[in-house]
Design a protein around this motif. Structure first.
Motif, PDB file in Angstrom:
ATOM      1  N   ALA A 120       3.558   3.075  -7.322  1.00 17.64           N
ATOM      2  CA  ALA A 120       3.227   1.663  -7.499  1.00 17.64           C
ATOM      3  C   ALA A 120       4.114   0.834  -6.577  1.00 17.64           C
ATOM      4  O   ALA A 120       5.181   1.286  -6.156  1.00 17.64           O
ATOM      5  CB  ALA A 120       3.423   1.241  -8.957  1.00 17.64           C
ATOM      6  N   PRO A 121       3.717  -0.398  -6.251  1.00 20.26           N
ATOM      7  CA  PRO A 121       4.580  -1.284  -5.464  1.00 20.26           C
ATOM      8  C   PRO A 121       5.888  -1.563  -6.201  1.00 20.26           C
ATOM      9  O   PRO A 121       5.954  -1.464  -7.430  1.00 20.26           O
ATOM     10  CB  PRO A 121       3.741  -2.572  -5.326  1.00 20.26           C
ATOM     11  CG  PRO A 121       2.345  -2.186  -5.676  1.00 20.26           C
ATOM     12  CD  PRO A 121       2.434  -1.042  -6.625  1.00 20.26           C
ATOM     13  N   THR A 122       6.934  -1.933  -5.470  1.00 20.21           N
ATOM     14  CA  THR A 122       8.241  -2.151  -6.098  1.00 20.21           C
ATOM     15  C   THR A 122       8.221  -3.317  -7.078  1.00 20.21           C
ATOM     16  O   THR A 122       9.067  -3.389  -7.964  1.00 20.21           O
ATOM     17  CB  THR A 122       9.334  -2.408  -5.042  1.00 20.21           C
ATOM     18  OG1 THR A 122       9.022  -3.602  -4.302  1.00 20.21           O
ATOM     19  CG2 THR A 122       9.461  -1.227  -4.090  1.00 20.21           C
ATOM     20  N   TRP A 123       7.275  -4.254  -6.936  1.00 20.36           N
ATOM     21  CA  TRP A 123       7.211  -5.393  -7.863  1.00 20.36           C
ATOM     22  C   TRP A 123       6.586  -5.011  -9.211  1.00 20.36           C
ATOM     23  O   TRP A 123       6.620  -5.786 -10.157  1.00 20.36           O
ATOM     24  CB  TRP A 123       6.462  -6.579  -7.250  1.00 20.36           C
ATOM     25  CG  TRP A 123       5.180  -6.249  -6.534  1.00 20.36           C
ATOM     26  CD1 TRP A 123       5.020  -6.090  -5.185  1.00 20.36           C
ATOM     27  CD2 TRP A 123       3.871  -6.057  -7.116  1.00 20.36           C
ATOM     28  NE1 TRP A 123       3.699  -5.812  -4.895  1.00 20.36           N
ATOM     29  CE2 TRP A 123       2.974  -5.802  -6.055  1.00 20.36           C
ATOM     30  CE3 TRP A 123       3.388  -6.094  -8.417  1.00 20.36           C
ATOM     31  CZ2 TRP A 123       1.612  -5.568  -6.254  1.00 20.36           C
ATOM     32  CZ3 TRP A 123       2.035  -5.850  -8.634  1.00 20.36           C
ATOM     33  CH2 TRP A 123       1.165  -5.601  -7.550  1.00 20.36           C
ATOM     34  N   SER A 124       6.020  -3.832  -9.304  1.00 19.27           N
ATOM     35  CA  SER A 124       5.420  -3.361 -10.547  1.00 19.27           C
ATOM     36  C   SER A 124       6.430  -2.553 -11.353  1.00 19.27           C
ATOM     37  O   SER A 124       7.172  -1.735 -10.798  1.00 19.27           O
ATOM     38  CB  SER A 124       4.201  -2.492 -10.258  1.00 19.27           C
ATOM     39  OG  SER A 124       3.771  -1.810 -11.424  1.00 19.27           O
ATOM     40  N   TRP A 125       6.449  -2.748 -12.671  1.00 20.17           N
ATOM     41  CA  TRP A 125       7.350  -1.974 -13.523  1.00 20.17           C
ATOM     42  C   TRP A 125       7.014  -0.488 -13.510  1.00 20.17           C
ATOM     43  O   TRP A 125       7.848   0.348 -13.857  1.00 20.17           O
ATOM     44  CB  TRP A 125       7.316  -2.505 -14.958  1.00 20.17           C
ATOM     45  CG  TRP A 125       5.957  -2.576 -15.604  1.00 20.17           C
ATOM     46  CD1 TRP A 125       5.119  -3.647 -15.605  1.00 20.17           C
ATOM     47  CD2 TRP A 125       5.288  -1.540 -16.326  1.00 20.17           C
ATOM     48  NE1 TRP A 125       3.955  -3.343 -16.281  1.00 20.17           N
ATOM     49  CE2 TRP A 125       4.039  -2.054 -16.746  1.00 20.17           C
ATOM     50  CE3 TRP A 125       5.621  -0.228 -16.678  1.00 20.17           C
ATOM     51  CZ2 TRP A 125       3.123  -1.305 -17.475  1.00 20.17           C
ATOM     52  CZ3 TRP A 125       4.702   0.517 -17.411  1.00 20.17           C
ATOM     53  CH2 TRP A 125       3.476  -0.020 -17.796  1.00 20.17           C
ATOM     54  N   LEU A 126       5.807  -0.138 -13.085  1.00 26.21           N
ATOM     55  CA  LEU A 126       5.431   1.269 -12.996  1.00 26.21           C
ATOM     56  C   LEU A 126       6.187   2.002 -11.887  1.00 26.21           C
ATOM     57  O   LEU A 126       6.200   3.234 -11.856  1.00 26.21           O
ATOM     58  CB  LEU A 126       3.929   1.391 -12.759  1.00 26.21           C
ATOM     59  CG  LEU A 126       3.049   1.063 -13.972  1.00 26.21           C
ATOM     60  CD1 LEU A 126       1.626   0.751 -13.538  1.00 26.21           C
ATOM     61  CD2 LEU A 126       3.067   2.201 -14.969  1.00 26.21           C
ATOM     62  N   SER A 127       6.839   1.262 -11.009  1.00 29.07           N
ATOM     63  CA  SER A 127       7.529   1.895  -9.882  1.00 29.07           C
ATOM     64  C   SER A 127       8.874   2.497 -10.270  1.00 29.07           C
ATOM     65  O   SER A 127       9.428   3.291  -9.517  1.00 29.07           O
ATOM     66  CB  SER A 127       7.746   0.870  -8.755  1.00 29.07           C
ATOM     67  OG  SER A 127       8.668  -0.135  -9.159  1.00 29.07           O
ATOM     68  N   VAL A 128       9.436   2.121 -11.426  1.00 30.66           N
ATOM     69  CA  VAL A 128      10.787   2.578 -11.744  1.00 30.66           C
ATOM     70  C   VAL A 128      10.829   3.820 -12.633  1.00 30.66           C
ATOM     71  O   VAL A 128      11.876   4.442 -12.793  1.00 30.66           O
ATOM     72  CB  VAL A 128      11.620   1.458 -12.404  1.00 30.66           C
ATOM     73  CG1 VAL A 128      11.799   0.297 -11.442  1.00 30.66           C
ATOM     74  CG2 VAL A 128      10.995   0.990 -13.707  1.00 30.66           C
ATOM     75  N   LEU A 129       9.704   4.169 -13.262  1.00 29.84           N
ATOM     76  CA  LEU A 129       9.638   5.382 -14.088  1.00 29.84           C
ATOM     77  C   LEU A 129      10.716   5.387 -15.167  1.00 29.84           C
ATOM     78  O   LEU A 129      11.355   6.406 -15.430  1.00 29.84           O
ATOM     79  CB  LEU A 129       9.758   6.640 -13.199  1.00 29.84           C
ATOM     80  CG  LEU A 129       8.785   6.721 -12.017  1.00 29.84           C
ATOM     81  CD1 LEU A 129       8.995   8.010 -11.250  1.00 29.84           C
ATOM     82  CD2 LEU A 129       7.350   6.598 -12.466  1.00 29.84           C
ATOM     83  N   ARG A 130      10.935   4.232 -15.767  1.00 32.08           N
ATOM     84  CA  ARG A 130      11.920   4.052 -16.823  1.00 32.08           C
ATOM     85  C   ARG A 130      11.349   3.080 -17.852  1.00 32.08           C
ATOM     86  O   ARG A 130      10.448   2.302 -17.553  1.00 32.08           O
ATOM     87  CB  ARG A 130      13.216   3.448 -16.266  1.00 32.08           C
ATOM     88  CG  ARG A 130      14.066   4.364 -15.410  1.00 32.08           C
ATOM     89  CD  ARG A 130      14.833   5.380 -16.245  1.00 32.08           C
ATOM     90  NE  ARG A 130      15.900   6.006 -15.480  1.00 32.08           N
ATOM     91  CZ  ARG A 130      15.732   6.970 -14.592  1.00 32.08           C
ATOM     92  NH1 ARG A 130      14.518   7.401 -14.337  1.00 32.08           N
ATOM     93  NH2 ARG A 130      16.759   7.503 -13.957  1.00 32.08           N
TER      94      ARG A 130
END
Length: 204
Positions: free
Chosen positions: A55-65
């Motif tokens: 996911a793009p860095t602005w999406s919370w899906l990008s951090v996997l946390r």
């Protein structure tokens, strides 16, 4: 569940919500409330970004946390940035499924910050002074703010995004909250953004 399966797993719920509200789904966020939804935070900073782009860095899906909205703006708070465009590039035919990329183009006040090796945000007003808290997506020791300074993008009066340059665009590195200082001689948000620049930028 694999990292790249997270968006497809949410697809059914997102599709139903989209049908009911008429809103546009953007990699876990919703366009009509995008300014506020960008203010998620990661209480357990990452060692590194995932090797697979999910996911793009602005999406919370990008951090996997797990993520939280502990500094979610009030309903009475107006977004001070203007969102010009927001879109994702789908990885398949499902419009609420996996994405290969995404970007948000917006116009807002930006100011370069000086980050120390703690959670404080520092800024040069008349002299270097604490301005608030930096809540980063990556562990602080992994962010070299001397060689690659972070930028503060003001979304609300005392809150916004921490960004770092990425080619011609920017990537999200966290959020900031002004006026929350650990010392009594901190600066106010008005003083902090007094000499800021109005910029049009794209976050990927």
């Amino acid at each position: 569940m694999h990292d790249h399966d997270r968006l497809p797993a949410l697809s059914g719920l997102a599709r139903r919500f989209q049908e009911v509200t008429g809103d546009k789904y953007l990699a876990g966020l919703w366009k009509k409330n995008l300014c506020r939804e960008l203010m998620w935070e990661c209480p357990y900073p990452l060692e590194c970004r995932p090797s697979v782009n999910v996911a793009p860095t602005w999406s919370w899906l990008s951090v996997l946390r797990p993520i939280y909205y502990l500094n979610y703006p009030k309903k009475t708070d107006s977004c001070l940035a203007k969102i010009i465009d927001a879109k994702t590039v789908l990885a398949g035919p499902n419009e609420t499924g996996a994405v290969s990329s995404g970007k948000i183009t917006l116009s807002g006040q930006m100011k370069q910050d000086r980050q120390k090796s703690d959670v404080q945000l520092w800024g040069l007003v008349e002299e270097l002074a604490p301005a608030g808290l930096a809540i980063t997506d990556l562990k602080m020791e992994l962010i070299d703010a001397i060689d690659c300074p972070l930028w503060c993008l003001q979304l609300f009066e005392e809150r916004g995004l921490l960004l770092k340059p990425s080619g011609e665009n920017y990537q999200r590195d966290g959020i900031f909250c002004l006026g929350i200082t650990l010392e009594a001689d901190g600066v106010t948000w008005k003083a902090w953004f007094k000499d800021s620049e109005l910029r049009t930028l794209t976050i990927v």
